[in-house]
Design a protein around this motif. Structure first.
Motif, PDB file in Angstrom:
ATOM      1  N   PRO A  60       0.823  -1.224   0.000  1.00  0.00           N
ATOM      2  CA  PRO A  60       0.000   0.000   0.000  1.00  0.00           C
ATOM      3  C   PRO A  60       0.853   1.268   0.000  1.00  0.00           C
ATOM      4  O   PRO A  60       0.431   2.296  -0.515  1.00  0.00           O
ATOM      5  CB  PRO A  60      -0.824  -0.131   1.283  1.00  0.00           C
ATOM      6  CG  PRO A  60      -0.868  -1.596   1.565  1.00  0.00           C
ATOM      7  CD  PRO A  60       0.441  -2.151   1.083  1.00  0.00           C
ATOM      8  N   GLN A  61       2.072   1.170   0.561  1.00  0.00           N
ATOM      9  CA  GLN A  61       2.936   2.373   0.597  1.00  0.00           C
ATOM     10  C   GLN A  61       3.399   2.789  -0.808  1.00  0.00           C
ATOM     11  O   GLN A  61       3.845   3.909  -1.019  1.00  0.00           O
ATOM     12  CB  GLN A  61       4.185   2.136   1.466  1.00  0.00           C
ATOM     13  CG  GLN A  61       3.922   2.067   2.968  1.00  0.00           C
ATOM     14  CD  GLN A  61       3.275   0.741   3.370  1.00  0.00           C
ATOM     15  OE1 GLN A  61       3.672  -0.315   2.874  1.00  0.00           O
ATOM     16  NE2 GLN A  61       2.267   0.801   4.239  1.00  0.00           N
ATOM     17  N   ASP A  62       3.293   1.862  -1.754  1.00  0.00           N
ATOM     18  CA  ASP A  62       3.697   2.201  -3.134  1.00  0.00           C
ATOM     19  C   ASP A  62       2.777   3.249  -3.748  1.00  0.00           C
ATOM     20  O   ASP A  62       3.145   3.928  -4.697  1.00  0.00           O
ATOM     21  CB  ASP A  62       3.623   0.958  -4.041  1.00  0.00           C
ATOM     22  CG  ASP A  62       4.740  -0.024  -3.750  1.00  0.00           C
ATOM     23  OD1 ASP A  62       5.720   0.359  -3.090  1.00  0.00           O
ATOM     24  OD2 ASP A  62       4.619  -1.184  -4.206  1.00  0.00           O
ATOM     25  N   SER A  63       1.528   3.288  -3.236  1.00  0.00           N
ATOM     26  CA  SER A  63       0.517   4.121  -3.888  1.00  0.00           C
ATOM     27  C   SER A  63       0.354   5.442  -3.166  1.00  0.00           C
ATOM     28  O   SER A  63      -0.081   5.485  -2.020  1.00  0.00           O
ATOM     29  CB  SER A  63      -0.821   3.377  -3.895  1.00  0.00           C
ATOM     30  OG  SER A  63      -1.831   4.229  -4.382  1.00  0.00           O
ATOM     31  N   PRO A  64       0.702   6.520  -3.845  1.00  0.00           N
ATOM     32  CA  PRO A  64       0.630   7.832  -3.188  1.00  0.00           C
ATOM     33  C   PRO A  64      -0.770   8.438  -3.214  1.00  0.00           C
ATOM     34  O   PRO A  64      -0.993   9.497  -2.639  1.00  0.00           O
ATOM     35  CB  PRO A  64       1.588   8.679  -4.030  1.00  0.00           C
ATOM     36  CG  PRO A  64       1.517   8.068  -5.401  1.00  0.00           C
ATOM     37  CD  PRO A  64       1.170   6.619  -5.232  1.00  0.00           C
ATOM     38  N   ILE A  65      -1.732   7.790  -3.872  1.00  0.00           N
ATOM     39  CA  ILE A  65      -3.020   8.461  -4.055  1.00  0.00           C
ATOM     40  C   ILE A  65      -4.017   8.099  -2.956  1.00  0.00           C
ATOM     41  O   ILE A  65      -3.936   7.022  -2.370  1.00  0.00           O
ATOM     42  CB  ILE A  65      -3.623   8.172  -5.448  1.00  0.00           C
ATOM     43  CG1 ILE A  65      -3.906   6.694  -5.608  1.00  0.00           C
ATOM     44  CG2 ILE A  65      -2.719   8.668  -6.557  1.00  0.00           C
ATOM     45  CD1 ILE A  65      -4.660   6.375  -6.858  1.00  0.00           C
ATOM     46  N   PRO A  66      -4.959   8.998  -2.654  1.00  0.00           N
ATOM     47  CA  PRO A  66      -5.925   8.740  -1.580  1.00  0.00           C
ATOM     48  C   PRO A  66      -6.747   7.473  -1.841  1.00  0.00           C
ATOM     49  O   PRO A  66      -7.002   7.131  -3.000  1.00  0.00           O
ATOM     50  CB  PRO A  66      -6.831   9.976  -1.608  1.00  0.00           C
ATOM     51  CG  PRO A  66      -6.112  11.008  -2.407  1.00  0.00           C
ATOM     52  CD  PRO A  66      -5.179  10.289  -3.319  1.00  0.00           C
ATOM     53  N   ASP A  67      -7.166   6.827  -0.742  1.00  0.00           N
ATOM     54  CA  ASP A  67      -7.944   5.581  -0.840  1.00  0.00           C
ATOM     55  C   ASP A  67      -9.151   5.697  -1.753  1.00  0.00           C
ATOM     56  O   ASP A  67      -9.427   4.817  -2.561  1.00  0.00           O
ATOM     57  CB  ASP A  67      -8.488   5.187   0.550  1.00  0.00           C
ATOM     58  CG  ASP A  67      -7.432   4.468   1.353  1.00  0.00           C
ATOM     59  OD1 ASP A  67      -6.319   4.263   0.807  1.00  0.00           O
ATOM     60  OD2 ASP A  67      -7.714   4.147   2.525  1.00  0.00           O
ATOM     61  N   VAL A  68      -9.886   6.788  -1.604  1.00  0.00           N
ATOM     62  CA  VAL A  68     -11.128   6.908  -2.363  1.00  0.00           C
ATOM     63  C   VAL A  68     -10.836   7.057  -3.864  1.00  0.00           C
ATOM     64  O   VAL A  68     -11.577   6.536  -4.705  1.00  0.00           O
ATOM     65  CB  VAL A  68     -12.018   8.054  -1.833  1.00  0.00           C
ATOM     66  CG1 VAL A  68     -11.387   9.413  -2.076  1.00  0.00           C
ATOM     67  CG2 VAL A  68     -13.401   7.978  -2.473  1.00  0.00           C
ATOM     68  N   ARG A 126       2.165   1.798  -9.805  1.00  0.00           N
ATOM     69  CA  ARG A 126       1.812   1.030  -8.601  1.00  0.00           C
ATOM     70  C   ARG A 126       0.710   1.717  -7.786  1.00  0.00           C
ATOM     71  O   ARG A 126       0.715   1.699  -6.547  1.00  0.00           O
ATOM     72  CB  ARG A 126       3.058   0.793  -7.722  1.00  0.00           C
ATOM     73  CG  ARG A 126       4.069  -0.105  -8.401  1.00  0.00           C
ATOM     74  CD  ARG A 126       5.230  -0.445  -7.478  1.00  0.00           C
ATOM     75  NE  ARG A 126       6.058  -1.482  -8.097  1.00  0.00           N
ATOM     76  CZ  ARG A 126       6.330  -2.662  -7.529  1.00  0.00           C
ATOM     77  NH1 ARG A 126       5.895  -2.942  -6.313  1.00  0.00           N
ATOM     78  NH2 ARG A 126       7.064  -3.556  -8.159  1.00  0.00           N
ATOM     79  N   ALA A 127      -0.211   2.337  -8.479  1.00  0.00           N
ATOM     80  CA  ALA A 127      -1.271   3.085  -7.793  1.00  0.00           C
ATOM     81  C   ALA A 127      -2.284   2.168  -7.118  1.00  0.00           C
ATOM     82  O   ALA A 127      -2.926   2.570  -6.149  1.00  0.00           O
ATOM     83  CB  ALA A 127      -1.975   4.007  -8.782  1.00  0.00           C
ATOM     84  N   VAL A 128      -2.472   0.966  -7.643  1.00  0.00           N
ATOM     85  CA  VAL A 128      -3.416   0.016  -7.020  1.00  0.00           C
ATOM     86  C   VAL A 128      -2.771  -1.368  -6.945  1.00  0.00           C
ATOM     87  O   VAL A 128      -1.818  -1.663  -7.677  1.00  0.00           O
ATOM     88  CB  VAL A 128      -4.761  -0.085  -7.799  1.00  0.00           C
ATOM     89  CG1 VAL A 128      -5.428   1.278  -7.942  1.00  0.00           C
ATOM     90  CG2 VAL A 128      -4.577  -0.729  -9.158  1.00  0.00           C
ATOM     91  N   ALA A 177      -9.344  13.834  -8.028  1.00  0.00           N
ATOM     92  CA  ALA A 177      -9.242  13.261  -6.678  1.00  0.00           C
ATOM     93  C   ALA A 177      -7.912  12.537  -6.448  1.00  0.00           C
ATOM     94  O   ALA A 177      -7.518  12.332  -5.301  1.00  0.00           O
ATOM     95  CB  ALA A 177     -10.405  12.308  -6.421  1.00  0.00           C
ATOM     96  N   THR A 178      -7.231  12.135  -7.515  1.00  0.00           N
ATOM     97  CA  THR A 178      -5.959  11.427  -7.312  1.00  0.00           C
ATOM     98  C   THR A 178      -4.884  12.374  -6.796  1.00  0.00           C
ATOM     99  O   THR A 178      -3.922  11.933  -6.160  1.00  0.00           O
ATOM    100  CB  THR A 178      -5.414  10.800  -8.623  1.00  0.00           C
ATOM    101  OG1 THR A 178      -5.166  11.853  -9.560  1.00  0.00           O
ATOM    102  CG2 THR A 178      -6.370   9.780  -9.203  1.00  0.00           C
ATOM    103  N   GLY A 179      -5.011  13.677  -7.104  1.00  0.00           N
ATOM    104  CA  GLY A 179      -3.954  14.616  -6.745  1.00  0.00           C
ATOM    105  C   GLY A 179      -2.685  14.354  -7.563  1.00  0.00           C
ATOM    106  O   GLY A 179      -1.619  14.892  -7.269  1.00  0.00           O
ATOM    107  N   ASP A 180      -2.795  13.548  -8.606  1.00  0.00           N
ATOM    108  CA  ASP A 180      -1.645  13.189  -9.438  1.00  0.00           C
ATOM    109  C   ASP A 180      -1.868  13.822 -10.814  1.00  0.00           C
ATOM    110  O   ASP A 180      -2.763  13.400 -11.553  1.00  0.00           O
ATOM    111  CB  ASP A 180      -1.583  11.652  -9.531  1.00  0.00           C
ATOM    112  CG  ASP A 180      -0.582  11.158 -10.561  1.00  0.00           C
ATOM    113  OD1 ASP A 180      -0.027  11.972 -11.337  1.00  0.00           O
ATOM    114  OD2 ASP A 180      -0.367   9.927 -10.619  1.00  0.00           O
TER     115      ASP A 180
END
Ligand SMILES: [Fe+2]
Ligand SMILES: [Fe+2]
Length: 316
Positions: A60-68, A126-128, A177-180
């Protein structure tokens, strides 16, 4: 063409609408811009995964984007992944010949880019979780998808007019929402495709309102009454859609005000003339539906605001 009280058959509707399909296909091909999914993916950010090649497992630490945003991305991707079922539905409904067939194949080819592009992006960055994603894809596609009104041309056209716009908004807001910024850029590109798809179907149904106003009104009222997103069969969809709605990515307010209302306005549904008894009844049902949606959307917004206020109080 004047139409009496006898409803047009499904075959007659397809034949009568074919010249409109041909015109809108030409229009679509003239304005759709070619684009390349590989250009949107930051390949150099990728790392080999564990398993066959012995790389590093996803964490999970690989993914910088919010859960939602992660939830919304997976829902959007699984929805795009189910393209073989959608192709089957529209090819069966609209046929594979003439202008209808050309459109069906072209649309399928364009949609095919969406799943490919999103999957490449999510895997490389590696977002998901790629294992969970693949299992979810298998489960979702294996279940297939059946259109709620799959024997009726005008119902199908009404559904896709709303659904393409809903998908556009969902991709657009997921990107934000990803902020990416790179993911946002990719989803904005896909959303532009969905918008052209919406315009194509919306124009066809506009022509159907001229051709068979009561049948078109009936189709629209029925579809608005039981509209469900194409991802409805995804495991945990109800819970995921609540999260997505709470985050303002796709909620009832947007569904009513940004999807249904603008499309209905384009068809000028409140001023359509020449309706028979069922057409008038359908229009009244539609008005009732919109009023109910207004109440539900407001209720949801109030609950969400209260929930956010409670969360803010807990944090401070
Ligand atoms: Fe798509
Ligand atoms: Fe689309």
């Amino acid at each position: 063409m004047t139409v009496g009280t006898t409803p047009l058959t499904q075959a007659a509707l397809l034949t009568e609408l074919e010249p409109v399909v041909a015109r809108n296909l030409d229009r679509h091909l003239a304005i759709a811009k070619e684009w390349f999914p590989h250009e949107y993916v930051p390949w150099s950010a990728g790392r080999t995964f564990d398993g066959v090649l012995g790389g590093e497992a996803w964490t999970p630490q690989d993914s910088p984007i919010p859960d939602v945003a992660r939830t919304a991305l997976v829902v959007n991707l699984l929805t795009e992944d189910n393209l073989p079922s959608y192709h089957h539905e529209i090819a069966t409904q609209f046929g594979r010949d003439g202008a209808w067939g050309t459109w069906v194949h072209r649309w399928t080819a364009e949609e095919g880019r969406h799943g490919t592009a999103i999957r490449d992006y999510l895997t490389v960055t590696r977002a998901v979780d790629p294992v969970a994603l693949e299992r979810a894809r298998m489960e979702h596609m294996a279940a297939g998808y059946v259109n709620q009104h799959n024997d009726e041309v005008l119902h199908s056209l009404a559904y896709v007019s709303f659904q393409e716009l809903a998908t556009r908004i969902s991709h657009r807001n997921t990107g934000k929402a990803t902020g990416d910024p790179l993911c946002d850029q990719l989803l904005a590109r896909i959303a532009a495709d969905e918008n052209l798809h919406m315009v194509f179907y919306r124009n066809l149904l506009a022509a159907a309102f001229e051709l068979a106003p009561s049948q078109a009104m009936r189709a629209v009222a029925d579809v608005v009454a039981d509209f469900q997103m194409p991802g409805v069969g995804i495991d945990g969809f109800a819970r995921k859609s609540v999260q997505i709605a709470l985050a303002g990515i796709y909620d009832l307010r947007q569904h009513r005000d940004e999807v249904l209302v603008p499309v209905l306005r384009q068809w000028d549904v409140w001023n359509v003339t020449g309706l028979d008894g069922d057409g008038e009844a359908a229009r009244e049902e539609l008005a009732t539906q919109l009023a109910e949606l207004e109440r539900s959307a407001s209720r949801f917004e109030e609950k969400r605001a209260a929930r956010h206020a409670r969360q803010a109080a807990r944090i401070s």
